[in-house]
Structure formats: structure tokens, C-alpha cells
Motif scaffolding. Sequence first.
Motif, PDB file in Angstrom:
ATOM      1  N   GLU A 195       3.587  10.009  -0.364  1.00  0.00           N
ATOM      2  CA  GLU A 195       3.115   9.571   0.698  1.00  0.00           C
ATOM      3  C   GLU A 195       3.384  10.816   1.789  1.00  0.00           C
ATOM      4  O   GLU A 195       4.338  10.545   2.383  1.00  0.00           O
ATOM      5  CB  GLU A 195       3.353   8.197   1.053  1.00  0.00           C
TER       6      GLU A 195
ATOM      7  N   ASP B 258      -1.921   1.688   5.504  1.00  0.00           N
ATOM      8  CA  ASP B 258      -2.030   0.050   5.498  1.00  0.00           C
ATOM      9  C   ASP B 258      -2.807  -0.419   7.198  1.00  0.00           C
ATOM     10  O   ASP B 258      -3.372  -1.452   7.085  1.00  0.00           O
ATOM     11  CB  ASP B 258      -0.680  -0.627   5.625  1.00  0.00           C
TER      12      ASP B 258
ATOM     13  N   ASN C 199       2.860   5.088   3.732  1.00  0.00           N
ATOM     14  CA  ASN C 199       2.168   3.736   3.406  1.00  0.00           C
ATOM     15  C   ASN C 199       1.868   3.013   4.684  1.00  0.00           C
ATOM     16  O   ASN C 199       0.969   2.319   4.575  1.00  0.00           O
ATOM     17  CB  ASN C 199       2.985   3.018   2.458  1.00  0.00           C
TER      18      ASN C 199
ATOM     19  N   THR D 212       0.920  -1.177   0.109  1.00  0.00           N
ATOM     20  CA  THR D 212      -0.028  -0.019  -0.035  1.00  0.00           C
ATOM     21  C   THR D 212       0.867   1.252  -0.052  1.00  0.00           C
ATOM     22  O   THR D 212       1.806   1.294   0.765  1.00  0.00           O
ATOM     23  CB  THR D 212      -0.957  -0.133   1.199  1.00  0.00           C
TER      24      THR D 212
END
Length: 276
Positions: free
Chosen positions: A118, A212, A208, A46
Motif C-alpha cells: 500500500e 478507507d 489502507n 481495507t
Amino acid sequence: MRNALKFTSILATAGVALSLAACGSSGSSSSSSDANAPLKVVASPTPHGQILKYVKDNLAEKAGLKLDIKEVTDYVTPNTAVQDGSADANYFQHVPYLEDFNKKHGTNIVSVEPVHLEPLGLYSKKVKAIGDLADGATIGLPNDATNEGRALKLLADNKLITLKDGVTTTATPADVTGNPKNFKWKELEAAQLPRSVADLDAAVINGNYAIDSGLKPATDALVLEKAEGNPYANILAVKKGKENDPRVKKLAELLHSDEVKKYIDDTFQGSVIPAF
């Protein structure tokens, strides 16, 4: 990132590493000489794996590209697999991490292009605003060289601490020159921080891993990195010399398509930001 994961994660990673190694031969990818062979890409689940799956399911076939996606949860396997040729490319890291990895491991992996950012964020299960952090609060930090400096810069940018002049992305707790609330630091492997945040007063968590674990960076973070001028965009990377592989070029083109941009915007709603 460089500490050992829990035993189950080690087993999972080892299994993927073995499957990757089985795909290669003599230290190089068996598909490297075949432009029609599947392109083997190692990625974090992810959002990297999700984005690649979108490309595979919606864009790749029409573009004449076959994708073989392998997901791993650590930050070492993707680069070692690309270096030894058992994978053609990876998609999980930013350039500062890649440069640090190359320097420390003697690898020669290069960026093809940035895909997304991210935003790193500060999260807490105990307070709702940074001003509510108590004197002596314990803050979790990712323990790898690049993301620890990035985490401390986030705190400095939000006036929680000050750093030694000229030190930003390479900062460590030793470079903190001003700490008015006497924060204490807990350095942990990045993947452990979402599981540990409840035991800390707050933690700086990679985007990430936040996603997740069910966190929503755009709404749950106390403070979040800005996208403008950010050097931490996640990249598609290959071993030096493979940048001109037509399959790599095709994937790079698809990852920069309007369709992928819309998918990222619609799916992650500000928690992942297109970097193109």
C-alpha cells in the motif's frame, strides 16, 4: 498506532478482542490441532479484509479451506490475538512494523509471505503540488516508529527535506538535517491522519487508511512511494511455529494466486499493488 483511538474505536476493538478471546482456550487457539477447523485471521478492513473476503467467497471452498475473518481498526489487537492464540494468523502489517512490535512487546510473530504493498502518500486539501507548500507549512506524520521514518523518507526522496546520513526507516523529526521550507511536524496516530488532513497543510497517510477514507492514492496523492525495492509489503503473519500449519500454507498459496493478483489490480487500480 500506539496511541489510543477514539472512544468508539476502543469499544469496537474491545468487542472484537473479547470475541477473539472467546474462541481460544488456555492461551492457545482451539483450532490449532484441527486441520479441518476454520482458520481465524485478524485483518484491517481495507484492503486486507476485502482481499480475504474475496478469497473466502471465491477460492477457499474449492481449496478445502474454511476462513473466519475478524476485522479490527487498530494495529495492536491483530498481533496480541495471534500471540495469545485467540487467532491463527493476521494480515495487516509490514515486516519493519512487525520487527518493532516483537522487540517492544516480547512477542514472537513471524512473516509467512508478502502479499501486497500500500504505497504511502502525501495528501493535501489545500495545495495541488508539493511545490505549492508554503514556508512554515504543517505536515502530519504517523506517530509510530516504523511509519514515521517511512514518511520522512518519502519526503526526503522527493527533495522536500534531507535526513541524517545513514538514517532512513528509523528516522524521526530529530534526524531532519535540511528543512528549506521550515516545515512543522504534527505527529498523530496513523488512523487519525485522514480525518485531520483538512486541518493541516498536508499529511503523510498510510495506504489502507487513505483508501478507507475515500482517497485514491494513485490519483490524489501529491507524491507516492515507489514499489520497486520497497520493504513495506504487507504480510500474512503467524506465531512462530505455525508456519507449517496446512491451513496457513493453503491461505498463503491462495493469496499468491493469479486470481488474487487480478482482483487486487482490478479493484484498487494502482492504490494497492501485488507484491508477488
